[in-house]
Design an enzyme around this catalytic site. Structure first.
Site, short mmCIF file in Angstrom:
data_model
loop_
_atom_site.label_atom_id
_atom_site.label_comp_id
_atom_site.label_asym_id
_atom_site.label_seq_id
_atom_site.Cartn_x
_atom_site.Cartn_y
_atom_site.Cartn_z
N CYS A 90 0.34 3.78 2.68
CA CYS A 90 0.60 3.24 4.08
C CYS A 90 2.09 3.47 4.24
CB CYS A 90 0.52 1.89 4.23
SG CYS A 90 -1.41 1.28 4.01
N CYS B 215 0.86 -1.27 -0.10
CA CYS B 215 0.03 -0.06 -0.03
C CYS B 215 1.02 1.37 0.19
CB CYS B 215 -0.91 0.02 1.24
SG CYS B 215 -1.69 1.51 1.56
#
Length: 105
Positions: free
Chosen positions: A33, A30
């Protein structure tokens, strides 16, 4: 350093914690993230001893992720006394997280 939460240790480390906890639901693949990772580490260091800051990999901990209905990542849950008191979804500035942490304490 941020704690590592898993399906196995979540209840003990998070729900039964004596201090408020921030759980960062993330995945290695991600992008947002990865942008949040240094902020999470910095918060973990800054609040060590007063707030427990940790990460939970959604791919490795599907039970906790589904229990809290995490549909988008990053999702940060702010947990106090075993209850979710606030949620942030998406990459956000450090200041926004700091404000929420101060309200938790």
């Amino acid at each position: 350093m941020a704690h590592k939460f898993t399906d196995d240790n979540f209840e003990q480390e998070v729900l039964k914690s004596q201090v408020p906890v921030i759980v960062d639901f993330y995945a290695d693949w991600c992008g947002p993230c990865k942008m949040m990772a240094p902020i999470i580490e910095e918060l973990a260091e800054n609040y060590e001893g007063t707030v427990k800051v940790g990460k939970l990999n959604v791919d490795e901990a599907p039970n906790v992720s589904s229990k809290y209905r995490v549909m988008s990542i990053p999702t940060l849950l702010f947990i106090k006394d075993g209850e979710v008191v606030d949620t942030v979804v998406g990459a956000v500035p450090k200041g926004q997280l700091t404000d929420k942490i101060e309200k938790l304490k």
